[in-house]
Design a protein around this motif. Structure first.
Motif, PDB file in Angstrom:
ATOM      1  N   ASP A 143      -6.376 -16.176  25.294  1.00 48.38           N
ATOM      2  CA  ASP A 143      -6.299 -17.485  25.784  1.00 48.38           C
ATOM      3  C   ASP A 143      -7.111 -18.611  24.463  1.00 48.38           C
ATOM      4  OD1 ASP A 143      -5.216 -16.904  28.024  1.00 48.38           O
ATOM      5  OD2 ASP A 143      -7.070 -16.914  29.267  1.00 48.38           O
ATOM      6  N   GLY A 144      -7.619 -17.933  23.618  1.00 46.88           N
ATOM      7  CA  GLY A 144      -8.331 -18.843  22.400  1.00 46.88           C
ATOM      8  C   GLY A 144      -9.582 -19.270  23.126  1.00 46.88           C
ATOM      9  N   LYS A 145     -10.153 -18.450  23.940  1.00 49.84           N
ATOM     10  CA  LYS A 145     -11.669 -18.930  24.469  1.00 49.84           C
ATOM     11  C   LYS A 145     -12.683 -17.867  24.090  1.00 49.84           C
ATOM     12  CE  LYS A 145      -9.296 -21.583  28.174  1.00 49.84           C
ATOM     13  NZ  LYS A 145      -9.260 -21.539  29.965  1.00 49.84           N
ATOM     14  N   TYR A 156      -1.073  -3.388  21.010  1.00 51.68           N
ATOM     15  CA  TYR A 156      -1.302  -4.739  20.830  1.00 51.68           C
ATOM     16  C   TYR A 156      -0.016  -5.456  20.344  1.00 51.68           C
ATOM     17  CZ  TYR A 156      -3.512  -8.369  18.199  1.00 51.68           C
ATOM     18  OH  TYR A 156      -3.832  -9.723  17.472  1.00 51.68           O
ATOM     19  N   LYS A 157       0.074  -6.661  21.176  1.00 47.32           N
ATOM     20  CA  LYS A 157       1.309  -7.523  20.879  1.00 47.32           C
ATOM     21  C   LYS A 157       0.919  -8.408  19.758  1.00 47.32           C
ATOM     22  CE  LYS A 157       3.584  -5.151  24.220  1.00 47.32           C
ATOM     23  NZ  LYS A 157       4.915  -4.329  23.606  1.00 47.32           N
ATOM     24  N   LEU A 158       1.675  -8.361  18.526  1.00 44.50           N
ATOM     25  CA  LEU A 158       1.436  -9.314  17.679  1.00 44.50           C
ATOM     26  C   LEU A 158       1.637 -10.841  17.855  1.00 44.50           C
ATOM     27  CD1 LEU A 158       3.159  -6.958  14.774  1.00 44.50           C
ATOM     28  CD2 LEU A 158       0.643  -7.452  15.176  1.00 44.50           C
ATOM     29  N   ASP A 159       2.799 -11.075  18.760  1.00 46.00           N
ATOM     30  CA  ASP A 159       2.856 -12.224  19.007  1.00 46.00           C
ATOM     31  C   ASP A 159       2.036 -13.057  19.916  1.00 46.00           C
ATOM     32  OD1 ASP A 159       3.424 -11.055  21.252  1.00 46.00           O
ATOM     33  OD2 ASP A 159       5.176 -11.925  21.887  1.00 46.00           O
ATOM     34  N   ASP A 160       1.070 -12.487  20.617  1.00 45.54           N
ATOM     35  CA  ASP A 160       0.237 -13.103  21.459  1.00 45.54           C
ATOM     36  C   ASP A 160      -0.944 -12.599  21.494  1.00 45.54           C
ATOM     37  OD1 ASP A 160       0.677 -11.075  23.289  1.00 45.54           O
ATOM     38  OD2 ASP A 160       1.452 -12.459  24.721  1.00 45.54           O
ATOM     39  N   GLY A 161      -1.417 -11.351  20.967  1.00 42.44           N
ATOM     40  CA  GLY A 161      -2.509 -10.758  20.784  1.00 42.44           C
ATOM     41  C   GLY A 161      -2.886  -9.782  22.209  1.00 42.44           C
ATOM     42  N   ARG A 162      -1.872 -10.038  23.113  1.00 45.00           N
ATOM     43  CA  ARG A 162      -2.162  -9.161  24.500  1.00 45.00           C
ATOM     44  C   ARG A 162      -2.039  -7.690  24.294  1.00 45.00           C
ATOM     45  NH1 ARG A 162       1.377  -7.316  27.868  1.00 45.00           N
ATOM     46  NH2 ARG A 162       3.170  -8.280  26.618  1.00 45.00           N
ATOM     47  N   ILE A 163      -2.951  -7.000  25.084  1.00 50.71           N
ATOM     48  CA  ILE A 163      -2.905  -5.522  25.131  1.00 50.71           C
ATOM     49  C   ILE A 163      -2.081  -5.085  26.309  1.00 50.71           C
ATOM     50  CG2 ILE A 163      -4.277  -3.490  25.184  1.00 50.71           C
ATOM     51  CD1 ILE A 163      -4.813  -5.287  22.694  1.00 50.71           C
ATOM     52  N   GLU A 164      -1.319  -4.457  25.876  1.00 52.09           N
ATOM     53  CA  GLU A 164      -0.177  -3.647  27.046  1.00 52.09           C
ATOM     54  C   GLU A 164      -1.017  -2.432  27.326  1.00 52.09           C
ATOM     55  OE1 GLU A 164       3.853  -1.322  27.678  1.00 52.09           O
ATOM     56  OE2 GLU A 164       3.894  -2.905  26.134  1.00 52.09           O
ATOM     57  N   TRP A 165      -1.500  -2.118  28.411  1.00 50.46           N
ATOM     58  CA  TRP A 165      -2.327  -1.109  28.785  1.00 50.46           C
ATOM     59  C   TRP A 165      -1.333   0.099  29.059  1.00 50.46           C
ATOM     60  CZ3 TRP A 165      -7.085  -0.495  27.017  1.00 50.46           C
ATOM     61  CH2 TRP A 165      -7.752  -1.729  26.653  1.00 50.46           C
ATOM     62  N   LEU A 166      -1.327   1.317  28.730  1.00 50.99           N
ATOM     63  CA  LEU A 166      -0.407   2.464  29.171  1.00 50.99           C
ATOM     64  C   LEU A 166      -1.168   3.264  30.006  1.00 50.99           C
ATOM     65  CD1 LEU A 166       0.698   3.399  25.582  1.00 50.99           C
ATOM     66  CD2 LEU A 166       1.870   1.746  27.335  1.00 50.99           C
ATOM     67  N   PHE A 193     -10.869  -7.871  21.277  1.00 47.37           N
ATOM     68  CA  PHE A 193     -11.493  -7.781  22.524  1.00 47.37           C
ATOM     69  C   PHE A 193     -12.743  -8.477  22.742  1.00 47.37           C
ATOM     70  CE2 PHE A 193      -9.407  -3.464  21.806  1.00 47.37           C
ATOM     71  CZ  PHE A 193      -8.663  -3.502  22.913  1.00 47.37           C
ATOM     72  N   ASP A 194     -12.950  -9.582  21.651  1.00 48.35           N
ATOM     73  CA  ASP A 194     -13.917 -10.251  21.630  1.00 48.35           C
ATOM     74  C   ASP A 194     -15.202  -9.927  21.814  1.00 48.35           C
ATOM     75  OD1 ASP A 194     -15.043 -12.818  21.444  1.00 48.35           O
ATOM     76  OD2 ASP A 194     -14.933 -13.381  23.595  1.00 48.35           O
ATOM     77  N   THR A 195     -15.541  -8.864  21.009  1.00 46.58           N
ATOM     78  CA  THR A 195     -16.934  -8.022  21.003  1.00 46.58           C
ATOM     79  C   THR A 195     -17.889  -8.650  19.897  1.00 46.58           C
ATOM     80  OG1 THR A 195     -15.995  -6.402  19.482  1.00 46.58           O
ATOM     81  CG2 THR A 195     -15.667  -6.232  21.565  1.00 46.58           C
ATOM     82  N   GLY A 196     -19.044  -8.261  20.252  1.00 48.94           N
ATOM     83  CA  GLY A 196     -20.110  -8.512  19.175  1.00 48.94           C
ATOM     84  C   GLY A 196     -20.569  -7.409  18.431  1.00 48.94           C
TER      85      GLY A 196
END
Length: 243
Positions: free
Chosen positions: A70-72, A233-243, A109-112
């Motif tokens: 989401d870019g947040k 990881y999906k390159l187009d939007d950065g979404r993780i498809e969980w298996l 994963f927006d981690t520190g």
């Protein structure tokens, strides 16, 4: 000579505290002497918020990835984190990621700092060194979640497919793609796009390899102290498809 630190010119005396001893030897050195999990009960961790169950760790990764998509992204205070992590680390998740420059687990994963323990190699496979690294993370750092993170359009998997069809690869690439060949072989018996299927099979295979890595990781998995999952990881939007 001091019986505690071995310094011939130092004598700390009987009043030398356990906390002072921990400061002396440092987080990493002490971790080799006693499992970090035994220290958690005393609250002696640099990032208490990272003490999570496997399910909580996975949920935290999922929420971080959604912020990334989401870019947040959160604002991380790296200055304060540096000071907190001088004495040790307790990452809540371990990530086995491809070395592809477009894939950055800490961002995805927006981690520190100190949150994720990352092992990277082209083709995201768990060899002996990678597995040993995760053994260290789960046994001594308290990591409760391991993620095998593949990505679409993976060049390493594509090279493994080419090699399986007779292509000659330069340098050390044949050694690298050898680790991916079992997944390619499985994917060749499936319908659909070969590369997409091989990427998926490579993730699933390495999830199973880590789950069954004895004696350390497999034991923690059996006790439900550690969970191993896979994602793409999906390159187009950065979404993780969980298996």
């Amino acid at each position: 000579m001091c019986a505690i630190c071995g310094n011939p010119s130092m004598n700390h005396g009987s009043g030398y505290s356990r906390r002072s001893f921990l400061k002396l030897v440092g987080g990493a050195g002490f971790a080799l002497a006693a499992p970090a999990r035994s220290l958690f009960a005393a609250g002696e961790v640099p990032k208490p918020e990272n003490v999570l169950t496997p399910d909580q760790a996975l949920e935290r990764l999922k929420k971080g990835n959604q912020r990334y998509v989401d870019g947040k992204l959160k604002r991380h205070d790296f200055v304060a984190e540096r000071e907190a992590l001088v004495g040790g680390q307790n990452p809540y998740a371990g990530i086995l990621s491809c070395a592809d420059s477009r894939i950055a687990p800490e961002y995805a994963f927006d981690t520190g700092r100190g949150d994720v323990f990352v092992v990277r190699v082209a083709g995201n496979f768990a060899d002996t060194d990678g597995t040993a690294s995760f053994e260290y993370a789960v046994k001594f750092l308290g990591t409760t979640l391991l993620v095998v993170l593949g990505h679409d359009k993976c060049g390493a998997v594509s090279a493994a497919i080419d090699a399986s069809k007779g292509a000659t690869l330069p340098g050390h690439l044949p050694d690298l793609v050898e680790h991916i060949q079992p997944a390619v072989k499985t994917a060749m018996s499936e319908s659909g796009d070969l590369l997409t299927n091989a990427i998926r099979e490579n993730v699933l295979l390495n999830v199973e390899n880590l789950k069954s890595a004895s004696p350390i990781i497999s034991d923690y998995v059996t006790q439900k102290k550690v969970m191993v999952v896979g994602g793409i990881y999906k390159l187009d939007d950065g979404r993780i498809e969980w298996l």
